[in-house]
Design an enzyme around this catalytic site. Sequence first.
Site, mmCIF file in Angstrom:
data_model
loop_
_atom_site.group_PDB
_atom_site.id
_atom_site.type_symbol
_atom_site.label_atom_id
_atom_site.label_comp_id
_atom_site.label_asym_id
_atom_site.label_seq_id
_atom_site.Cartn_x
_atom_site.Cartn_y
_atom_site.Cartn_z
ATOM 1 N N ASP A 1 0.839 -1.160 0.031
ATOM 2 C CA ASP A 1 -0.066 0.043 -0.147
ATOM 3 C C ASP A 1 0.966 1.311 -0.006
ATOM 4 O OD1 ASP A 1 -2.212 1.698 0.096
ATOM 5 O OD2 ASP A 1 -3.202 0.708 1.902
HETATM 6 C C1 BGC Z 1 -4.865 3.302 -0.044
HETATM 7 C C2 BGC Z 1 -5.011 2.380 -1.232
HETATM 8 C C3 BGC Z 1 -4.857 2.933 -2.490
HETATM 9 C C4 BGC Z 1 -3.537 3.869 -2.371
HETATM 10 C C5 BGC Z 1 -3.297 4.577 -3.691
HETATM 11 C C6 BGC Z 1 -3.953 4.278 -0.080
HETATM 12 O O1 BGC Z 1 -3.963 5.354 0.825
HETATM 13 O O2 BGC Z 1 -5.056 2.629 1.298
HETATM 14 O O3 BGC Z 1 -6.365 1.578 -1.158
HETATM 15 O O4 BGC Z 1 -4.804 2.093 -3.564
HETATM 16 O O5 BGC Z 1 -3.361 4.625 -1.162
HETATM 17 O O6 BGC Z 1 -4.119 5.438 -3.859
#
Ligand code: BGC
Length: 764
Positions: free
Chosen positions: A225
């Site tokens: 993530d």
């Molecule tokens: C989220 C993810 C997301 C990523 C990119 C993170 O803060 O938890 O679900 O895909 O950001 O935007």
Amino acid sequence: MSTEDVAAIAEELTLAEKVGLVHGATDADGTATGFVPGVERVGVPPVRLTDGPLGVRTDEPATAFPASPALAATFDTDLAERMGRALGREATARNQDVLLGPGTNLIRVPHCGRNFEYFSEDPVHSGAFAASVVDGIQSAGVVATPKHYVANNQETRRAEVSAEVDEPVLRELYLPAFRDAVEAGAGSVMSSYNRVNGTYVSEHERLLTEVLKGEWGFDGYVVSDWFGTESVVESVNAGLDLQMPGISASELLDSMGMSPDEEGDGDDASDTAAEANDEGDSAAADADDEAGSILDPDDGSDFVDGMPDPRSGGRYAEALVPAVERGDVPESRLDDMVTRILGSLDAVGHLDGVTESEPTGGGSSDDAGAIDTPEHRRLAVEIATRGTVLLKNDGVLPLADDADVAVIGPNVDEAVLGGGGSSEVTPFAQTAPREGIEARAEGAVSVARGLPRVEGVSLFDAMGEGGEDTADGGEADTADGSENADETAIDDGREPDVEGAVTAAAAADVAVVFVRDRATEAADRDSLRLPERQDKLIAAVADANDRTVVVANASGPIETPWLGDVAAVLAGWYPGQAHGEATAAVLYGDADPGGRLPVTFAPAEAYPTADERRFPGVDGEAAYDEGLLVGYRHFDAAGDEPTYPFGHGLSYAEFRYEDVEAVGPSTVEVTVANVADRAGREVVQAYVDSPDAPDERARPPRELAGFAAVELGPGESATVEIGLDERAFGRYDASHGWTVDAGPHVVSVGRSSRDRRGSATIER
Ligand code: BGC
């Protein structure tokens, strides 16, 4: 391309080139959420990764599909597959190769700020939807990324909280949907921010390498993530394959057109911690010495508790080459990372002879994708309509065509597109509730907002001052892009007030009150009550008109203190761009309310997570010691009556169930008759009650094993066959793994976990 061909490409790469493929970099176009430059020398094109589960999030508009609980409420996996395919086609049209979705976590905590990105409180149900969406995305030549693996069930302190969960519970509840998504062909899985039993998932060798890649045979790549990588050597050796975003927080914000806070302090405690780390963190921290800029911990923002460490972005770029040179990471492991990434891209056609980025998005070069097509618009309407759950109906619905309707609610002029955070989508077009009803009604329509607009919340607002560009070039000031709403709107020449709503309600045949919650990534809801004075508004309107219908647009369960005073309630979730059109179709009976609850509705204190040890946790640990008793499993075991049980939802028709019969070891049949004088759609559900297990663990009285839907005209009947998931018969035994206990397994068939109409016994 064969596995050998992919390996041959990897073999040609230098160490630096290999490392360049396993972390993100800045996207010069600024369209992607994550970007890997590729290696032109060997014909590997750049890779663009985009959010997210409800629609494609680039800097341009896309179809804003209904939120995940709405899709799950359809109990229609064919719709899920179609939505996945549409997401894939829209991603391709936006030159994106990887979609960061679907959200695959189980709904454990009713307050969780991201429940609108997740499907269900049941693992079989979640898994069916995750698998179907994955199937659709991948069939469109785009890599799907079920996320956030695993036990990311709350947003409060999501970046460090440890889910303290034992193996059988993990196996029976939290892992199955990910496994289903992997078996459906997902090319990628995103690791979550949180820890599981003390270890960050991004460093969890057992979960990443042994379970996911080993047992399940996942041959794709694990992506972190964003800013969710805690180390270099440990995470790589544990099984993390691709670090995102791969750049510092300031570089990322810059590329998104957001202005980082120029006044980063650079000398806070977190920098000191970074300096003490020898895995390249101090370099990352230097590059990012405005580490506090992503969110200032002192500004009191609701999100601070939910944000990851912005210094962690560039770890692999800084430190992976030296780690391999030192021998801390075997080069064979780096090769494995590269071949996994290339293999997944190849599987969707991304390496098919493309040497540089093409507007097709690389993948299936004969297919340029498609965006905002009439088909996608219709699909958004179909899902929102079918996903709408009729919770209560005293006979006021469906509305008569010529009824005089008062449309009430603070947000009646805007579609509820979604919650805040990375899944925010800006649509090309949307229909607000008011527009939907005005277009359909043959009687008079009056409008009264009753309260000032209830604003959504947006993580992006807190992150930067720039805001996001929207379709019309304006600035989205809320999660739902509701800058289109006329905030200065007045009702009959006056500021919106409850009195005005009461007057409008009293003068109409029917009052339809639209209410909403507000949820966002990085924060949990602080209450299941509707925000602002919406409960009071409903009560006042219901007092003025016996025929009051509430349409609740919420991220998950809400409390309904006014339930006894209103004539009907619809749960419409976050319906996306088709809000008005879909709701009107259900209100007027153009469509049967096809939705059934994917989550139990109950007062907050009735859920196991009312105990703060369980949620949000104490001293950094959330105790999952309710074990298997999550959602309806808890309510059934406790014998507590929820407000509305899992699986509940009324039709405008009425169905009789007859002759439940087991027709094999994993199949039941039932005859369902529509005894009403109108057509309807019934969702038939099967729950298994297994023999008492010899272990001590409190087991749920029954577990969803399968479901099937049937559309029946007036007086029609049909035999419905339901395939039963083997996992509902079994349990995960700590020493023996999945085990089915011998004896009679009673399969109940009915309309919900509580409304069971017949049963059959299957001996095992
Ligand atoms: C989220 C993810 C997301 C990523 C990119 C993170 O803060 O938890 O679900 O895909 O950001 O935007």
